[in-house]
Scaffold this active site. Structure first.
Site, short mmCIF file in Angstrom:
data_model
loop_
_atom_site.label_atom_id
_atom_site.label_comp_id
_atom_site.label_asym_id
_atom_site.label_seq_id
_atom_site.Cartn_x
_atom_site.Cartn_y
_atom_site.Cartn_z
N GLY A 8 8.83 2.23 7.87
CA GLY A 8 8.53 0.92 7.32
C GLY A 8 7.53 0.96 6.19
O GLY A 8 7.26 2.01 5.60
N ASP A 57 0.85 14.14 13.04
CA ASP A 57 0.96 13.99 11.59
C ASP A 57 -0.41 14.05 10.92
O ASP A 57 -0.76 13.19 10.09
CB ASP A 57 1.66 12.68 11.23
CG ASP A 57 2.21 12.69 9.80
OD1 ASP A 57 2.40 13.79 9.24
OD2 ASP A 57 2.44 11.60 9.26
N LEU A 117 0.80 -1.22 0.00
CA LEU A 117 0.00 0.00 0.00
C LEU A 117 0.84 1.27 0.00
O LEU A 117 0.48 2.26 -0.63
CB LEU A 117 -0.94 0.02 1.22
CG LEU A 117 -2.03 -1.05 1.26
CD1 LEU A 117 -2.82 -0.94 2.56
CD2 LEU A 117 -2.97 -0.91 0.05
N GLY A 118 1.95 1.27 0.72
CA GLY A 118 2.76 2.47 0.77
C GLY A 118 3.94 2.29 1.70
O GLY A 118 4.07 1.28 2.40
N THR A 146 3.65 -0.55 4.48
CA THR A 146 2.28 -0.92 4.82
C THR A 146 1.71 -1.81 3.72
O THR A 146 1.88 -1.53 2.53
CB THR A 146 1.41 0.34 4.98
OG1 THR A 146 2.00 1.19 5.96
CG2 THR A 146 0.01 -0.02 5.42
N GLY A 188 6.70 4.46 4.52
CA GLY A 188 6.93 5.62 5.37
C GLY A 188 8.34 5.60 5.91
O GLY A 188 9.15 4.73 5.54
N GLY A 189 8.64 6.54 6.78
CA GLY A 189 9.98 6.63 7.31
C GLY A 189 10.37 5.44 8.16
O GLY A 189 11.55 5.11 8.28
#
Length: 433
Positions: free
Chosen positions: A77, A195, A71-72, A79, A74-75
């Site tokens: 890890g 965030d 899915l995506g 998802t 981030g800083g």
């Protein structure tokens, strides 16, 4: 080198002109500083090996959660979308894999601490509020750490807040209200999200409610380890005190205010100008908005945190007060119209009641006269007593008709009097005969 880079970012972010430039970035930036070693580490979105992303496809964790797709990133890890093999229907869920981008060994313990805190908060809040994802599992496997949470079937607000498109004031008002309502619950638990941005706000398809996601950057007030500085947030939605690693509840309010301004103006944060002297965001001339809502948004995005609303509940109260003002003025007009309508209905009721009573009285008089006339014809020995009774009855009915005439203000009495006059003539004729 990482230390020098993040140190430069921290110093530059205090400059309003540089803050404007940083707003062009949409990813979450995490600056982790240790007070003991003086080292600072950067956790931010970075390109990962594409092969690594898809190597998880169809992998099953704990013999229960089967990975479907990436899915995506981030800083801290990646998802993934997964299915829960143990539950009926195999519902979807979301798996977060802790994998810091910074290879420095000192980063992993800090990132692991944030990861564990996210699991703790999701478990605490998700079970008590339906607009926060629930935690299903939190475990390590083969040296990696995972977090499994509820899948939200919906779309991110990035699909509603589109650059170049202005939303109406009413739409933005309802959007702010929805966000602040769920954020108020988070703040009541002494938790700073840190965030808040359109990417982390989902519109759930089933009930159209706003769901707040991604609690990987949260801070629980009073729970931070002394000597550790953590600056987490997304440039453009992150106020100056948060960039310095000193977030407050009102730091989240700043982010919500920026979302509202973005929705009204159709401009992303880096396109907004700032006052070079005060650092305040200049945006009113780019939107069509009432002074009431504009004043609320201005207070939400004040550069100095002590001039903002201090919590989501306080901002929500101000927003609801702004809504009540025009509604109260409108309600005065509504009440006035209601009173006029009630008075008119009351008058019509009295009029119809008078007409009904008059008609009923006339009918009773006719029936009684007809009855007594027939009775008089069959009993000729008592003509005088019958006539006296009829005269008294007619006089009493005439009095009732006059009362009905005052109530109805119509010509009902005229017909009643005509009937009574005819009746008296018939009675006299009968008596003379």
């Amino acid at each position: 080198m990482v230390s020098k880079l993040t140190s430069s970012i921290r110093h530059m972010s205090q400059n309003p002109l540089v803050r404007k430039t940083l707003r062009s970035r949409s990813e979450t930036v995490k600056l982790l500083g240790s007070g003991q070693s003086g080292n600072t580490y950067l956790l931010a979105s970075a390109r990962r090996n594409r092969h690594h992303k898809y190597s998880f496809a169809r992998k099953t964790l704990r013999n229960r959660f089967e990975i479907i797709k990436h899915l995506g990133s981030g800083g801290s890890g990646d998802t993934y979308l997964a299915i829960d093999l143990d539950l009926p229907g195999q519902p979807h869920c979301v798996v977060k894999h802790l994998k810091p981008k910074d290879s420095n060994p000192a980063v992993l313990p800090i990132a692991k601490s944030l990861f564990d805190r996210e699991a703790e908060v999701l478990y605490q809040l998700g079970n008590d509020h339906d607009q926060i994802p629930r935690l299903f599992a939190h475990f390590d496997e083969d040296g990696d750490f995972y977090l499994v949470q509820e899948f939200i079937d919906g779309h991110a607000l990035t699909q509603e807040i589109v650059p170049g498109q202005r939303l109406s004031e009413n739409t933005v008002f309802n959007l702010l209200k929805d966000i602040l309502e769920v954020l108020a619950f988070v703040h009541q638990n002494d938790i700073i999200h840190r965030d808040i941005k359109p990417q982390n706000l989902m519109r759930r398809y089933s009930d159209r409610k706003i769901v707040l996601i991604d609690f990987g950057s949260i801070k629980k007030i009073g729970a931070l380890v002394p000597g550790l500085t953590i600056a987490v947030g997304t440039p453009g939605y992150m106020p100056s005190e948060q960039a310095k690693g000193k977030p407050k509840l009102c730091s989240d309010i700043y982010a919500v205010g920026m979302i509202g301004i973005q929705a009204l103006t159709g401009l992303i944060p880096d396109q907004l100008q700032e006052d070079p002297n005060t650092g305040e965001v200049l945006w009113r001339d780019r939107a069509q908005v009432s002074d009431g809502l504009a004043n609320i948004l201005d207070k939400m995005v004040r550069d100095r945190y002590n001039q903002r609303y201090q919590s989501a509940s306080e901002a929500l109260e101000a927003l609801n007060s702004d809504l009540e003002l025009p509604q109260s003025s409108k309600s005065v007009g509504i009440n006035q119209n209601t009173d006029d309508t009630y008075l008119l209905s009351y008058r019509n009721f009295i009029l119809l009641l008078g007409i009904g009573l008059g008609a009923t009285t006339s009918l009773i008089v006719i029936v009684l006269i007809y009855t007594f006339i027939n009775t008089g014809a069959s009993s000729p020995n008592q003509p005088t007593q019958l006539n006296n009774f009829i005269e008294k009855l007619v006089e009493q009915r005439l009095t009732n008709v006059n009362v009905n005439r005052l109530i109805a203000k119509r010509g009902v009495c005229k017909s009643n009097c005509s009937i009574t006059k005819t009746t008296k003539e018939q009675t006299e004729s009968h008596h003379n005969s």
